[in-house]
Design a protein around this motif. Sequence first.
Motif, PDB file in Angstrom:
ATOM      1  N   ALA A   4       9.934 -11.889  -7.011  1.00 27.38           N
ATOM      2  CA  ALA A   4      10.716 -12.569  -5.520  1.00 27.38           C
ATOM      3  C   ALA A   4      11.515 -13.560  -6.115  1.00 27.38           C
ATOM      4  O   ALA A   4      13.039 -14.230  -5.907  1.00 27.38           O
ATOM      5  CB  ALA A   4      10.382 -12.370  -4.524  1.00 27.38           C
ATOM      6  N   VAL A   5      10.699 -14.530  -6.639  1.00 27.51           N
ATOM      7  CA  VAL A   5      10.922 -15.526  -6.435  1.00 27.51           C
ATOM      8  C   VAL A   5      12.557 -16.379  -7.137  1.00 27.51           C
ATOM      9  O   VAL A   5      13.551 -17.067  -7.006  1.00 27.51           O
ATOM     10  CB  VAL A   5      10.090 -17.105  -6.338  1.00 27.51           C
ATOM     11  CG1 VAL A   5      10.692 -18.550  -6.434  1.00 27.51           C
ATOM     12  CG2 VAL A   5       9.151 -16.637  -5.255  1.00 27.51           C
ATOM     13  N   THR A   6      12.214 -15.925  -8.205  1.00 26.51           N
ATOM     14  CA  THR A   6      13.363 -15.585  -9.391  1.00 26.51           C
ATOM     15  C   THR A   6      14.258 -14.824  -9.445  1.00 26.51           C
ATOM     16  O   THR A   6      15.836 -15.677  -9.884  1.00 26.51           O
ATOM     17  CB  THR A   6      12.396 -14.857 -10.558  1.00 26.51           C
ATOM     18  OG1 THR A   6      11.518 -16.117 -11.344  1.00 26.51           O
ATOM     19  CG2 THR A   6      13.311 -15.333 -12.078  1.00 26.51           C
ATOM     20  N   TRP A   7      14.385 -13.504  -8.922  1.00 21.66           N
ATOM     21  CA  TRP A   7      15.592 -13.273  -8.411  1.00 21.66           C
ATOM     22  C   TRP A   7      16.354 -13.817  -7.182  1.00 21.66           C
ATOM     23  O   TRP A   7      17.208 -13.388  -7.354  1.00 21.66           O
ATOM     24  CB  TRP A   7      15.420 -11.753  -7.525  1.00 21.66           C
ATOM     25  CG  TRP A   7      14.629 -10.491  -8.839  1.00 21.66           C
ATOM     26  CD1 TRP A   7      13.876 -10.178  -9.107  1.00 21.66           C
ATOM     27  CD2 TRP A   7      15.955 -10.286  -9.505  1.00 21.66           C
ATOM     28  NE1 TRP A   7      13.625  -9.150  -9.603  1.00 21.66           N
ATOM     29  CE2 TRP A   7      14.812  -9.036 -10.313  1.00 21.66           C
ATOM     30  CE3 TRP A   7      17.211 -10.600 -10.204  1.00 21.66           C
ATOM     31  CZ2 TRP A   7      15.396  -8.297 -11.936  1.00 21.66           C
ATOM     32  CZ3 TRP A   7      17.305  -9.846 -11.563  1.00 21.66           C
ATOM     33  CH2 TRP A   7      16.971  -9.017 -11.857  1.00 21.66           C
ATOM     34  N   ALA A  67      17.442 -20.860   2.162  1.00 16.09           N
ATOM     35  CA  ALA A  67      17.170 -18.761   2.449  1.00 16.09           C
ATOM     36  C   ALA A  67      16.821 -18.016   0.858  1.00 16.09           C
ATOM     37  O   ALA A  67      15.676 -17.402   0.625  1.00 16.09           O
ATOM     38  CB  ALA A  67      17.948 -18.251   2.722  1.00 16.09           C
ATOM     39  N   LEU A  68      16.928 -18.952  -0.259  1.00 14.56           N
ATOM     40  CA  LEU A  68      17.016 -18.603  -1.803  1.00 14.56           C
ATOM     41  C   LEU A  68      16.739 -19.685  -2.379  1.00 14.56           C
ATOM     42  O   LEU A  68      15.873 -18.922  -3.549  1.00 14.56           O
ATOM     43  CB  LEU A  68      18.832 -18.990  -2.306  1.00 14.56           C
ATOM     44  CG  LEU A  68      19.299 -17.050  -1.967  1.00 14.56           C
ATOM     45  CD1 LEU A  68      20.392 -17.193  -2.691  1.00 14.56           C
ATOM     46  CD2 LEU A  68      18.678 -15.816  -1.744  1.00 14.56           C
ATOM     47  N   LEU A  69      16.149 -20.875  -1.801  1.00 16.58           N
ATOM     48  CA  LEU A  69      15.256 -21.245  -2.686  1.00 16.58           C
ATOM     49  C   LEU A  69      14.548 -22.152  -2.209  1.00 16.58           C
ATOM     50  O   LEU A  69      13.632 -22.793  -2.773  1.00 16.58           O
ATOM     51  CB  LEU A  69      16.254 -23.044  -3.490  1.00 16.58           C
ATOM     52  CG  LEU A  69      17.664 -23.033  -4.080  1.00 16.58           C
ATOM     53  CD1 LEU A  69      18.633 -23.902  -4.257  1.00 16.58           C
ATOM     54  CD2 LEU A  69      17.568 -21.701  -5.768  1.00 16.58           C
ATOM     55  N   GLY A  70      14.326 -22.150  -0.777  1.00 16.52           N
ATOM     56  CA  GLY A  70      13.000 -22.693   0.015  1.00 16.52           C
ATOM     57  C   GLY A  70      13.030 -23.576   0.736  1.00 16.52           C
ATOM     58  O   GLY A  70      11.584 -24.371   0.712  1.00 16.52           O
TER      59      GLY A  70
END
Length: 383
Positions: A4-7, A67-70
């Motif tokens: 999920a992190v990669t996506w 949201a996307l990179l934390g």
Amino acid sequence: MFSAVTWKEIAHLLLNLVEAIVGFVYVVTTVSLGAGLSVTVIGLPLLALGLMGCRGLGRLERRRARALLGVQVDDPRPPRPVGPGFLPWLWAGVKDPVAWRHALYFAIRLPWGIVTFTVTLVSLFVLWPVLPYLSRGMANVDRSMVRGLLQPSDELELRIAELESDRGVVVDTAAADLRRIERDLHDGAQARLVALAMDLGLAREKLLEDPEAAARMVGEAHGEVKVALQELRDLARGIHPAILTDRGLDAALSSVAARCTVPVAVTVELPARPAEAIEGIAYFTVSELLQNVSKHSGARRASVDVWRAGDRLMIQVEDDGRGGADLATGSGLAGLAERLDSVDGLFVVSSPVGGPTTVTAELPWRDRDFRKADPVKQRQRRR
């Protein structure tokens, strides 16, 4: 299958191109136009508004990165004009370093956005096996850019925000102290003095018809006066004890230790007296800690050590009691920790169950201004 992190990282990289185009066009249009027209009446206001818009775009970019990179980056504080009116607002907006860093961020994003979008899109069809590694590397670059250019300006701004929070603690503490003093006066000395006035009035009425009863009532009133005076002394000691003002921490802490229910060894090794505010906080910190020793510790002995280490005033209070003291329980210790933190101090508690308990406090050392501390001697020197 990708994680999920990669996506999320892939989605962020694909959106970079849209974000880069919007940000670049906005910065070039507004900032360049405002700077170019700065010699006119509308130029500087347009530049200030453009920079304010850069802050708004930066807020959206921080949310996207969160949201996307934390990436957790706090929003910077808005610029503060030095005074009311249009000109202070204009000057604060034009010289806002945070807004200029936001403008720089969006100005350099266009080539990077093209690279990340192209590499990610091509990798989805051609370099599929190595895409997770490519996306992680490019996403880390984005994380660095967000942290470097979109965070609060520097440690000074973060420190200002921290001190503003501490100022709120100081105000709340002062208000609580005022309420305590008012309550103690109302419930203690004031009520006793009102009763004393009534007793003296009755004694005056009986003075001629029953002198013995009047004398007895005056004697009782005399005892009430002594009690009221002692309550007022205790209240004054709770505000700022005279012994602290006159003789310093060594004598004042020895006086506090003498009132403790367990033997307390006091050692104060200071080359000079610190500033009055620091001295007062040190006194009340030790006083409250020794009250806790008396009430809760079950100790047989305790010690208080005060010394100076560089630019810090160090305090250590130890007892051999049952231990178990914890800042997280919302006890008086938490209030002490907040009070010390409000003046850039530290408060550390080591209290395993079964004891012993060691409380270490640090305060910033500030030299005392004896001209302000002793106005009588200052007047004598002037004479």
